[in-house]
Design a protein around this motif. Structure first.
Motif, PDB file in Angstrom:
ATOM      1  N   ASP A  18      44.300  42.161  32.859  1.00 21.72           N
ATOM      2  CA  ASP A  18      43.300  42.307  33.914  1.00 21.72           C
ATOM      3  C   ASP A  18      42.503  41.023  34.118  1.00 21.72           C
ATOM      4  OD1 ASP A  18      44.031  44.916  34.449  1.00 21.72           O
ATOM      5  OD2 ASP A  18      42.544  45.776  33.097  1.00 21.72           O
ATOM      6  N   ILE A  19      42.112  40.401  33.029  1.00 17.84           N
ATOM      7  CA  ILE A  19      41.330  39.174  33.145  1.00 17.84           C
ATOM      8  C   ILE A  19      42.133  38.077  33.830  1.00 17.84           C
ATOM      9  CG2 ILE A  19      41.881  38.248  30.857  1.00 17.84           C
ATOM     10  CD1 ILE A  19      38.443  38.140  32.536  1.00 17.84           C
TER      11      ILE A  19
ATOM     12  N   GLN B  15      39.387  44.716  38.252  1.00 20.21           N
ATOM     13  CA  GLN B  15      37.927  44.591  38.139  1.00 20.21           C
ATOM     14  C   GLN B  15      37.316  45.900  37.644  1.00 20.21           C
ATOM     15  OE1 GLN B  15      37.071  43.364  42.151  1.00 20.21           O
ATOM     16  NE2 GLN B  15      36.680  41.271  41.513  1.00 20.21           N
TER      17      GLN B  15
ATOM     18  N   LEU C 142      38.086  46.381  33.936  1.00 20.54           N
ATOM     19  CA  LEU C 142      37.264  45.476  33.130  1.00 20.54           C
ATOM     20  C   LEU C 142      35.819  45.963  33.063  1.00 20.54           C
ATOM     21  CD1 LEU C 142      38.629  42.023  34.291  1.00 20.54           C
ATOM     22  CD2 LEU C 142      38.776  42.976  31.994  1.00 20.54           C
ATOM     23  N   ARG C 143      35.306  46.449  34.182  1.00 19.57           N
ATOM     24  CA  ARG C 143      33.932  46.949  34.234  1.00 19.57           C
ATOM     25  C   ARG C 143      33.759  48.151  33.307  1.00 19.57           C
ATOM     26  NH1 ARG C 143      33.596  47.919  39.643  1.00 19.57           N
ATOM     27  NH2 ARG C 143      33.766  45.729  40.089  1.00 19.57           N
TER      28      ARG C 143
ATOM     29  N   SER D 100      35.602  48.940  30.644  1.00 19.69           N
ATOM     30  CA  SER D 100      35.806  48.621  29.235  1.00 19.69           C
ATOM     31  C   SER D 100      34.820  47.583  28.711  1.00 19.69           C
ATOM     32  CB  SER D 100      37.236  48.128  29.010  1.00 19.69           C
ATOM     33  OG  SER D 100      37.430  46.875  29.648  1.00 19.69           O
ATOM     34  N   TYR D 101      33.999  47.012  29.559  1.00 23.35           N
ATOM     35  CA  TYR D 101      33.057  45.975  29.121  1.00 23.35           C
ATOM     36  C   TYR D 101      32.111  46.535  28.062  1.00 23.35           C
ATOM     37  CZ  TYR D 101      29.508  42.369  29.152  1.00 23.35           C
ATOM     38  OH  TYR D 101      28.622  41.402  28.772  1.00 23.35           O
ATOM     39  N   GLY D 102      32.034  45.845  26.962  1.00 22.60           N
ATOM     40  CA  GLY D 102      31.134  46.257  25.896  1.00 22.60           C
ATOM     41  C   GLY D 102      31.720  47.240  24.901  1.00 22.60           C
ATOM     42  N   GLN D 103      32.921  47.720  25.137  1.00 21.81           N
ATOM     43  CA  GLN D 103      33.560  48.646  24.205  1.00 21.81           C
ATOM     44  C   GLN D 103      34.430  47.858  23.239  1.00 21.81           C
ATOM     45  OE1 GLN D 103      35.784  51.478  26.452  1.00 21.81           O
ATOM     46  NE2 GLN D 103      34.000  52.332  27.479  1.00 21.81           N
TER      47      GLN D 103
END
Length: 63
Positions: A3-4, A49, A52-53, A55-58
């Motif tokens: 994804d990134i 996007q 990623l949003r 999963s951010y912080g997990q």
């Protein structure tokens, strides 16, 4: 492709459009903006996007 990587490629493609725009030549700002947006609204970029949003912080296990 991760994804990134998808999001990074879209950014690079949009930046390339912008760099073409700043070169001295006749320009059409609306056309340049439409071409830049084409990269950002592509379904795979939007989906990447969103993933990623979410999963951010997990924490994730990396193999």
């Amino acid at each position: 492709m991760r994804d990134i990587d998808i999001v990074t490629k879209a950014m690079q493609d949009a930046q390339a459009e912008l760099s073409d725009y700043i070169k001295p030549a006749p320009r059409d700002p609306q056309a340049v903006l439409q071409r830049m947006l084409r990269y950002w609204i592509a379904m795979n970029v939007v989906a990447a996007q969103q993933r990623l949003r979410v999963s951010y912080g997990q924490l994730r296990v990396i193999k």
